[in-house]
Design a protein around this motif. Structure first.
Motif, mmCIF file in Angstrom:
data_model
loop_
_atom_site.group_PDB
_atom_site.id
_atom_site.type_symbol
_atom_site.label_atom_id
_atom_site.label_comp_id
_atom_site.label_asym_id
_atom_site.label_seq_id
_atom_site.Cartn_x
_atom_site.Cartn_y
_atom_site.Cartn_z
ATOM 1 N N ASP A 127 -5.414 -18.469 37.602
ATOM 2 C CA ASP A 127 -5.769 -19.164 36.637
ATOM 3 C C ASP A 127 -4.748 -18.973 35.441
ATOM 4 O O ASP A 127 -3.816 -18.123 35.362
ATOM 5 C CB ASP A 127 -7.168 -18.174 35.822
ATOM 6 C CG ASP A 127 -8.442 -18.351 36.821
ATOM 7 O OD1 ASP A 127 -8.539 -19.538 37.530
ATOM 8 O OD2 ASP A 127 -8.970 -17.597 37.068
ATOM 9 N N THR A 128 -4.587 -19.985 34.530
ATOM 10 C CA THR A 128 -3.427 -20.116 33.523
ATOM 11 C C THR A 128 -3.888 -18.979 32.411
ATOM 12 O O THR A 128 -4.896 -19.104 31.920
ATOM 13 C CB THR A 128 -3.528 -21.547 33.161
ATOM 14 O OG1 THR A 128 -3.275 -22.366 34.246
ATOM 15 C CG2 THR A 128 -2.225 -21.606 32.036
ATOM 16 N N THR A 129 -2.933 -18.234 32.225
ATOM 17 C CA THR A 129 -3.130 -17.349 31.185
ATOM 18 C C THR A 129 -1.981 -17.380 30.091
ATOM 19 O O THR A 129 -0.990 -17.348 30.277
ATOM 20 C CB THR A 129 -2.977 -15.817 31.837
ATOM 21 O OG1 THR A 129 -4.017 -15.648 32.914
ATOM 22 C CG2 THR A 129 -3.234 -14.819 30.788
ATOM 23 N N ILE A 130 -2.569 -17.443 28.793
ATOM 24 C CA ILE A 130 -1.687 -17.681 27.850
ATOM 25 C C ILE A 130 -1.635 -16.553 26.809
ATOM 26 O O ILE A 130 -2.654 -16.176 26.434
ATOM 27 C CB ILE A 130 -2.045 -18.990 26.843
ATOM 28 C CG1 ILE A 130 -2.050 -20.390 27.830
ATOM 29 C CG2 ILE A 130 -1.340 -19.064 25.606
ATOM 30 C CD1 ILE A 130 -3.084 -21.485 26.875
ATOM 31 N N HIS A 157 -2.630 -11.206 22.306
ATOM 32 C CA HIS A 157 -3.868 -11.645 22.484
ATOM 33 C C HIS A 157 -3.522 -12.705 23.837
ATOM 34 O O HIS A 157 -2.699 -13.409 23.953
ATOM 35 C CB HIS A 157 -4.653 -12.605 21.519
ATOM 36 C CG HIS A 157 -5.045 -11.795 20.492
ATOM 37 N ND1 HIS A 157 -4.568 -11.826 19.130
ATOM 38 C CD2 HIS A 157 -6.254 -10.520 20.431
ATOM 39 C CE1 HIS A 157 -5.250 -10.874 18.277
ATOM 40 N NE2 HIS A 157 -6.196 -10.279 19.201
ATOM 41 N N LYS A 158 -4.713 -12.479 24.743
ATOM 42 C CA LYS A 158 -4.463 -13.464 25.980
ATOM 43 C C LYS A 158 -5.794 -14.180 26.040
ATOM 44 O O LYS A 158 -6.868 -13.767 25.746
ATOM 45 C CB LYS A 158 -4.422 -12.590 27.281
ATOM 46 C CG LYS A 158 -3.223 -11.723 27.148
ATOM 47 C CD LYS A 158 -2.884 -10.938 28.430
ATOM 48 C CE LYS A 158 -1.784 -9.876 28.326
ATOM 49 N NZ LYS A 158 -0.794 -10.422 29.605
ATOM 50 N N TYR A 159 -5.537 -15.521 26.570
ATOM 51 C CA TYR A 159 -6.541 -16.748 26.631
ATOM 52 C C TYR A 159 -6.350 -17.213 28.236
ATOM 53 O O TYR A 159 -5.254 -17.259 28.665
ATOM 54 C CB TYR A 159 -6.402 -17.471 25.679
ATOM 55 C CG TYR A 159 -6.583 -16.946 24.402
ATOM 56 C CD1 TYR A 159 -7.938 -16.975 23.777
ATOM 57 C CD2 TYR A 159 -5.561 -16.802 23.463
ATOM 58 C CE1 TYR A 159 -8.216 -16.531 22.323
ATOM 59 C CE2 TYR A 159 -5.710 -16.188 22.144
ATOM 60 C CZ TYR A 159 -7.114 -16.231 21.883
ATOM 61 O OH TYR A 159 -7.191 -15.807 20.442
ATOM 62 N N VAL A 160 -7.465 -17.012 28.733
ATOM 63 C CA VAL A 160 -7.351 -17.650 30.144
ATOM 64 C C VAL A 160 -8.025 -19.122 30.157
ATOM 65 O O VAL A 160 -9.063 -19.343 29.499
ATOM 66 C CB VAL A 160 -8.283 -16.693 31.263
ATOM 67 C CG1 VAL A 160 -8.489 -17.592 32.590
ATOM 68 C CG2 VAL A 160 -7.653 -15.453 31.377
ATOM 69 N N ASN A 189 -4.184 -26.144 33.955
ATOM 70 C CA ASN A 189 -2.879 -25.576 34.651
ATOM 71 C C ASN A 189 -1.750 -25.392 33.859
ATOM 72 O O ASN A 189 -1.477 -25.981 32.712
ATOM 73 C CB ASN A 189 -2.224 -26.623 35.781
ATOM 74 C CG ASN A 189 -1.836 -27.676 35.660
ATOM 75 O OD1 ASN A 189 -1.186 -27.935 35.034
ATOM 76 N ND2 ASN A 189 -2.275 -28.795 36.376
ATOM 77 N N GLU A 190 -0.579 -24.717 34.320
ATOM 78 C CA GLU A 190 0.602 -24.229 33.495
ATOM 79 C C GLU A 190 1.195 -25.656 33.145
ATOM 80 O O GLU A 190 1.745 -25.808 31.902
ATOM 81 C CB GLU A 190 1.517 -23.523 34.144
ATOM 82 C CG GLU A 190 2.340 -22.820 33.563
ATOM 83 C CD GLU A 190 3.198 -21.740 34.537
ATOM 84 O OE1 GLU A 190 4.276 -21.382 33.985
ATOM 85 O OE2 GLU A 190 2.529 -21.135 35.377
#
Length: 73
Positions: A27-30, A36-39, A43-44
């Motif tokens: 899964d794409t994680t920012i 702070h992280k957001y899933v 896609n990337e």
């Protein structure tokens, strides 16, 4: 700002200026500069495209040389 979608289908807006890392786990994680992280569902490559478009809209990035209109040389 870019619009992305959480895994539960809810969309939200994220300030692209604070993005530090984009990873796929798969899964794409920012990750933002504040940690702070957001899933997200995107896609990337989609996220990078949105960021690039946002930067161009606010004039942080200029046009590519191959797409610029050349004036008198």
């Amino acid at each position: 700002m870019i619009q992305v979608t959480r895994l539960n289908g809810k969309s939200f807006t994220l300030n692209a200026l604070y993005i530090e890392v984009i990873e796929s786990f798969p899964d794409t994680t920012i990750t933002l500069t504040n940690g702070h992280k957001y899933v997200v569902k995107e896609n990337e490559q989609e996220v990078r495209t949105k960021i690039s478009s946002f930067y161009r809209n606010i004039n942080v990035l200029s046009l590519r040389k191959d797409s610029e209109v050349l004036e008198d040389e």
